[in-house]
Design an enzyme around this catalytic site. Structure first.
Site, PDB file in Angstrom:
ATOM      1  N   ASN A   9      -9.908  -6.502  -0.212  1.00 45.63           N
ATOM      2  CA  ASN A   9      -8.589  -7.135  -0.037  1.00 45.63           C
ATOM      3  C   ASN A   9      -8.616  -8.132   1.114  1.00 45.63           C
ATOM      4  O   ASN A   9      -8.001  -9.204   1.032  1.00 45.63           O
ATOM      5  CB  ASN A   9      -7.506  -6.069   0.190  1.00 45.63           C
ATOM      6  N   GLU A  63       8.661   3.629   9.207  1.00 50.53           N
ATOM      7  CA  GLU A  63       8.264   4.844   9.942  1.00 50.53           C
ATOM      8  C   GLU A  63       7.675   5.929   9.026  1.00 50.53           C
ATOM      9  O   GLU A  63       6.999   6.836   9.491  1.00 50.53           O
ATOM     10  CB  GLU A  63       9.473   5.424  10.692  1.00 50.53           C
ATOM     11  N   ILE A  81      -3.069   6.582  10.178  1.00 44.12           N
ATOM     12  CA  ILE A  81      -1.602   6.484  10.273  1.00 44.12           C
ATOM     13  C   ILE A  81      -1.233   6.208  11.729  1.00 44.12           C
ATOM     14  O   ILE A  81      -1.631   6.944  12.635  1.00 44.12           O
ATOM     15  CB  ILE A  81      -0.924   7.757   9.732  1.00 44.12           C
ATOM     16  N   LEU A  82      -0.503   5.112  11.936  1.00 43.01           N
ATOM     17  CA  LEU A  82      -0.114   4.727  13.295  1.00 43.01           C
ATOM     18  C   LEU A  82       1.279   5.295  13.599  1.00 43.01           C
ATOM     19  O   LEU A  82       2.059   5.583  12.693  1.00 43.01           O
ATOM     20  CB  LEU A  82      -0.118   3.197  13.427  1.00 43.01           C
ATOM     21  N   ASN A 105       1.494  -3.278   3.811  1.00 40.15           N
ATOM     22  CA  ASN A 105       0.394  -2.431   3.346  1.00 40.15           C
ATOM     23  C   ASN A 105       0.230  -2.637   1.844  1.00 40.15           C
ATOM     24  O   ASN A 105       1.201  -2.943   1.154  1.00 40.15           O
ATOM     25  CB  ASN A 105       0.727  -0.963   3.630  1.00 40.15           C
ATOM     26  N   GLY A 115     -13.286  -3.817   2.407  1.00 42.55           N
ATOM     27  CA  GLY A 115     -12.603  -5.059   2.751  1.00 42.55           C
ATOM     28  C   GLY A 115     -12.501  -6.067   1.621  1.00 42.55           C
ATOM     29  O   GLY A 115     -12.429  -7.275   1.878  1.00 42.55           O
ATOM     30  N   GLU A 126      -4.882  -6.026  -7.173  1.00 44.69           N
ATOM     31  CA  GLU A 126      -4.546  -6.047  -5.742  1.00 44.69           C
ATOM     32  C   GLU A 126      -4.936  -7.388  -5.117  1.00 44.69           C
ATOM     33  O   GLU A 126      -4.210  -7.947  -4.297  1.00 44.69           O
ATOM     34  CB  GLU A 126      -5.286  -4.923  -5.002  1.00 44.69           C
ATOM     35  N   HIS A 183      -0.924  -0.534  -1.546  1.00 45.16           N
ATOM     36  CA  HIS A 183      -1.154   0.833  -2.011  1.00 45.16           C
ATOM     37  C   HIS A 183      -1.583   0.773  -3.481  1.00 45.16           C
ATOM     38  O   HIS A 183      -0.960   0.059  -4.275  1.00 45.16           O
ATOM     39  CB  HIS A 183       0.136   1.653  -1.858  1.00 45.16           C
TER      40      HIS A 183
HETATM   41  C1  GAR Z   1      -7.536  -0.457  -1.893  1.00 45.78           C
HETATM   42  O1  GAR Z   1      -7.524   0.010  -3.216  1.00 45.78           O
HETATM   43  C2  GAR Z   1      -6.204  -0.161  -1.228  1.00 45.78           C
HETATM   44  O2  GAR Z   1      -5.114  -0.266  -2.104  1.00 45.78           O
HETATM   45  C3  GAR Z   1      -6.409   1.264  -0.798  1.00 45.78           C
HETATM   46  O3  GAR Z   1      -7.722   1.305  -0.318  1.00 45.78           O
HETATM   47  C4  GAR Z   1      -8.511   0.342  -1.024  1.00 45.78           C
HETATM   48  C5  GAR Z   1      -9.216  -0.523  -0.007  1.00 45.78           C
HETATM   49  O4  GAR Z   1     -10.150  -1.368  -0.633  1.00 45.78           O
HETATM   50  N1  GAR Z   1      -5.453   1.637   0.217  1.00 45.78           N
HETATM   51  C6  GAR Z   1      -4.906   2.837   0.282  1.00 45.78           C
HETATM   52  O5  GAR Z   1      -5.195   3.760  -0.455  1.00 45.78           O
HETATM   53  C7  GAR Z   1      -3.872   3.013   1.385  1.00 45.78           C
HETATM   54  N2  GAR Z   1      -3.006   4.106   1.094  1.00 45.78           N
HETATM   55  P1  GAR Z   1     -10.769  -2.600   0.139  1.00 45.78           P
HETATM   56  O6  GAR Z   1     -11.333  -2.078   1.475  1.00 45.78           O
HETATM   57  O7  GAR Z   1     -11.876  -3.062  -0.762  1.00 45.78           O
HETATM   58  O8  GAR Z   1      -9.712  -3.634   0.345  1.00 45.78           O
END
Ligand code: GAR
Length: 210
Positions: A18, A151, A96-97, A111, A16, A183, A113
């Site tokens: 982000n 989608e 994936i929803l 989202n 978490g 990010e 990525h």
């Molecule tokens: C982040 O790097 C995010 O971009 C990635 O998971 C990590 C979560 O970190 N998401 C994906 O790969 C989705 N395809 P966090 O829990 O510390 O925010």
């Protein structure tokens, strides 16, 4: 006249960081919105502890209690809808929803990525798998992408992207760390633009209104 602030729902599965960046931006009034709920598919996600520290309501929705992905999607979607959420932020949500979710939140779900989409995205491309693939490819740059959820898997309209160099000797961990810090700046910025009504989607292109 008092305007009702945008309500954000955040979906998480892990650490978490982000989510923390979003919480910080809301608390500093950089994002004009409130976080109404944080939902996790993992009971032990540290993201839930982070939210708890700020008294943000949290919910663990156990996939095992639902007969299939559709039923699980409906449970999460209905929870968000019932709380009046106007923007859903997937922040390291590793589930994936189904299209039920997208139909209920058209261009209202984002989202993040950890690569430059449309490269290094799609099924199986999440977390460290993404960085492994980037390192294997020999690419000189990776980065991160904030996009609307559609989608497909990692195929929605791109809101913001930022390049990050891949350095000689990088490991998955060093590259992931360099990208993650970017990010944390990019995701709150995309949400800020959304909350301010500055994003206009024309086909696949997301335009930033002045
Ligand atoms: C982040 O790097 C995010 O971009 C990635 O998971 C990590 C979560 O970190 N998401 C994906 O790969 C989705 N395809 P966090 O829990 O510390 O925010």
């Amino acid at each position: 006249m008092k305007t009702i602030p945008l309500k954000i729902g955040v979906l998480v599965s892990g650490g978490g960081s982000n989510l923390q960046a979003i919480i910080d931006a809301v608390r500093r009034h950089r994002i004009k919105a409130e976080i109404s709920i944080v939902i996790s598919n993992k009971a032990d996600a540290y993201a839930l502890t982070r939210a708890g520290k700020y008294r943000i309501p949290t919910l663990y929705v156990d996939p095992k209690n639902y007969k299939d992905r559709e039923a699980y999607t409906r449970a999460i979607t209905d929870e968000l809808k019932n709380r009046g959420v106007g923007l859903v932020c997937l922040a390291g949500f590793m589930c994936i929803l189904t299209s039920y979710f997208i139909k209920n939140f058209p261009l209202q779900a984002m989202n993040i990525h950890p690569a430059l989409l449309p490269a290094f995205g799609g099924a199986g491309m999440y977390g460290h798998h993404v960085h492994e693939a980037v390192l294997r490819s020999g690419a000189k740059y990776s980065g991160c992408t904030v996009h609307f959820v559609d989608e497909g898997c990692d195929t929605g309209p791109i809101i913001l992207q930022q390049m990050v160099p891949v350095k000689d000797g990088d490991t998955v961990d060093t590259l992931a760390k360099r990208i993650l810090s970017v990010e944390h700046r990019l995701y709150p910025l995309a949400i800020k633009y959304f909350a301010a009504g500055k994003l206009q989607v024309v086909g696949k292109r997301v335009c930033l209104l002045k």
